[in-house]
Enzyme design. Structure first.
Site, PDB file in Angstrom:
ATOM      1  N   ASP A  10     -46.953 -22.774 -51.063  1.00 14.03           N
ATOM      2  CA  ASP A  10     -47.318 -22.328 -49.713  1.00 14.03           C
ATOM      3  C   ASP A  10     -46.083 -21.685 -49.085  1.00 14.03           C
ATOM      4  O   ASP A  10     -45.056 -22.342 -48.902  1.00 14.03           O
ATOM      5  CB  ASP A  10     -47.784 -23.526 -48.889  1.00 14.03           C
ATOM      6  CG  ASP A  10     -48.434 -23.122 -47.574  1.00 14.03           C
ATOM      7  OD1 ASP A  10     -48.670 -21.918 -47.376  1.00 14.03           O
ATOM      8  OD2 ASP A  10     -48.720 -24.020 -46.765  1.00 14.03           O
ATOM      9  N   ASP A 104     -50.838 -16.086 -48.798  1.00  9.68           N
ATOM     10  CA  ASP A 104     -49.547 -16.777 -48.828  1.00  9.68           C
ATOM     11  C   ASP A 104     -49.580 -18.151 -49.491  1.00  9.68           C
ATOM     12  O   ASP A 104     -48.623 -18.918 -49.380  1.00  9.68           O
ATOM     13  CB  ASP A 104     -48.983 -16.916 -47.417  1.00  9.68           C
ATOM     14  CG  ASP A 104     -49.867 -17.769 -46.510  1.00  9.68           C
ATOM     15  OD1 ASP A 104     -51.035 -17.981 -46.862  1.00  9.68           O
ATOM     16  OD2 ASP A 104     -49.384 -18.203 -45.455  1.00  9.68           O
ATOM     17  N   GLU A 105     -50.661 -18.474 -50.192  1.00  4.58           N
ATOM     18  CA  GLU A 105     -50.681 -19.759 -50.894  1.00  4.58           C
ATOM     19  C   GLU A 105     -51.595 -19.682 -52.108  1.00  4.58           C
ATOM     20  O   GLU A 105     -52.532 -18.889 -52.160  1.00  4.58           O
ATOM     21  CB  GLU A 105     -51.119 -20.891 -49.969  1.00  4.58           C
ATOM     22  CG  GLU A 105     -52.522 -20.760 -49.427  1.00  4.58           C
ATOM     23  CD  GLU A 105     -52.953 -21.980 -48.623  1.00  4.58           C
ATOM     24  OE1 GLU A 105     -52.670 -23.119 -49.060  1.00  4.58           O
ATOM     25  OE2 GLU A 105     -53.578 -21.793 -47.566  1.00  4.58           O
TER      26      GLU A 105
END
Length: 351
Positions: A10, A104-105
């Site tokens: 993350d 983003d993860e």
């Protein structure tokens, strides 16, 4: 018994971190990426802003009230997507089993590697060397635990829950930390005397499903550290949405429109992160008596902007009846992605 090794990566305050990286004058300052206006919403807040209570999906007005010196920056999705591609290329140096959750993860299944912790450490290092951005990593035996672990020592953290630690870790875990247990569900659990995984484990599966519906099956497993979901690299999303259960039932249309604006922004941001487009907008409304209704509208072409998406949601909201019952939950979903073009078919272009 085969033990899976799952990593959850993350990125730390991703959008805001990119802006601070690219503009040194913003470093160390409270920054929010999003729209600054009467109906503006925070997409991501830097850690300097989070110390004031600013967080994603918060209205711009509320964010500025909490942090008057907050600096709003309009998002640059093209830049964020380019950085995301760099990060995913690093993931694929370690495994083909990569399941992006958003821009983003992602989950990574590295069961074939001798040491998942070492892989996570190397991935974090390569991300920083390539992008000058930090990431937090969680390592464990399943997706639920890996995701919890990645949030444990943010920012720039690495937390590992080993197989022999799972039972004790889950027993002490506050129910708010479990996947899928939001604020309202946690409050209901608290009223039932359920505060930790150990408390949750005292309930039978039948009791949990009676109390929480289908989600009760998952809660039963989570209380025992069990999550059988596989890492799915080719998972196709058929819809994306967001919803909110209110602290108090309401029929205030102005309040509902503000909530709808936040849901629209959150959903549209997720759709962009997932490269998702859709032609159908669905509004969900749950009344105080738990009766639930949905209203939908389908367009000929995918929605082109967040403003169009919000307008469609507002049109659907005005078609609901709040004269007899107050609302306890509001949700907004984008679905019905366009079919891929057939071979040889002329594509449609918007001139």
């Amino acid at each position: 018994m085969h033990i899976r090794k799952i990593i959850h990566i993350d990125m730390d305050a991703f959008f805001a971190a990119v802006e601070q990286r690219d503009n040194p004058a913003l470093r160390g300052l409270p920054v929010a990426v999003g729209h600054d206006g009467p109906r503006g919403v925070v997409a991501t807040a830097s850690y300097e802003a989070r110390r004031f209570g600013v967080h994603s999906a918060l209205s711009a007005a509320r964010a500025k009230a909490l942090c008057p010196q907050l600096i709003f920056i309009p998002g640059r999705m093209d830049v964020y997507k380019a950085v995301s591609r760099q990060i995913r290329a690093i993931f694929r140096q370690y495994t083909d089993l990569v399941e992006p959750l958003s821009i983003d993860e992602a989950f990574l299944d590295v069961s074939h590697l001798p040491c998942a912790t070492q892989a996570a450490r190397e991935i974090k290092t390569k991300i920083f060397q390539t992008t000058r951005l930090t990431a937090s990593a969680g390592v464990s035996v399943n997706k639920m635990l890996a995701k919890i672990a990645s949030d444990y020592q943010k920012p720039n953290g690495l937390f590992v829950i080993k197989p022999k630690q799972v039972e004790a870790f889950v027993a002490k875990l506050p129910v708010e930390k479990f996947f899928g247990i939001g604020r309202v569900t946690a409050q209901k659990m608290h009223r039932l005397g359920i505060y930790t995984g150990a408390d949750l484990r005292q309930k039978s599966e039948a009791e949990l499903t009676a109390l929480f519906g289908k989600a009760g099956h998952a809660y039963f497993g989570y209380a025992r550290g069990i999550d059988e979901r596989q890492v799915e690299p080719n998972r196709k999303h058929l819809s994306v949405g967001a919803e909110n259960t209110f602290a108090a039932d309401t029929a205030d249309l102005s309040f509902l429109r503000r909530e709808l604006a936040q849901l629209a922004h959150k959903t549209w941001l997720r759709a962009q992160q997932m490269h998702f487009s859709g032609k159908t907008v669905t509004l969900k409304l749950k009344y105080a008596d738990f009766k639930q209704i949905t209203r939908s509208q389908t367009f000929e072409q995918p929605l082109a902007s967040e403003a169009d998406f919000l307008q469609a949601g507002e049109n659907l909201l005005h078609k609901t009846d709040l004269s007899r019952q107050k609302a306890r939950l509001l949700g907004l979903t984008l679905s019905n992605p366009p079919a891929p073009p057939l071979p040889g078919r002329q594509l449609w272009f918007d001139f």
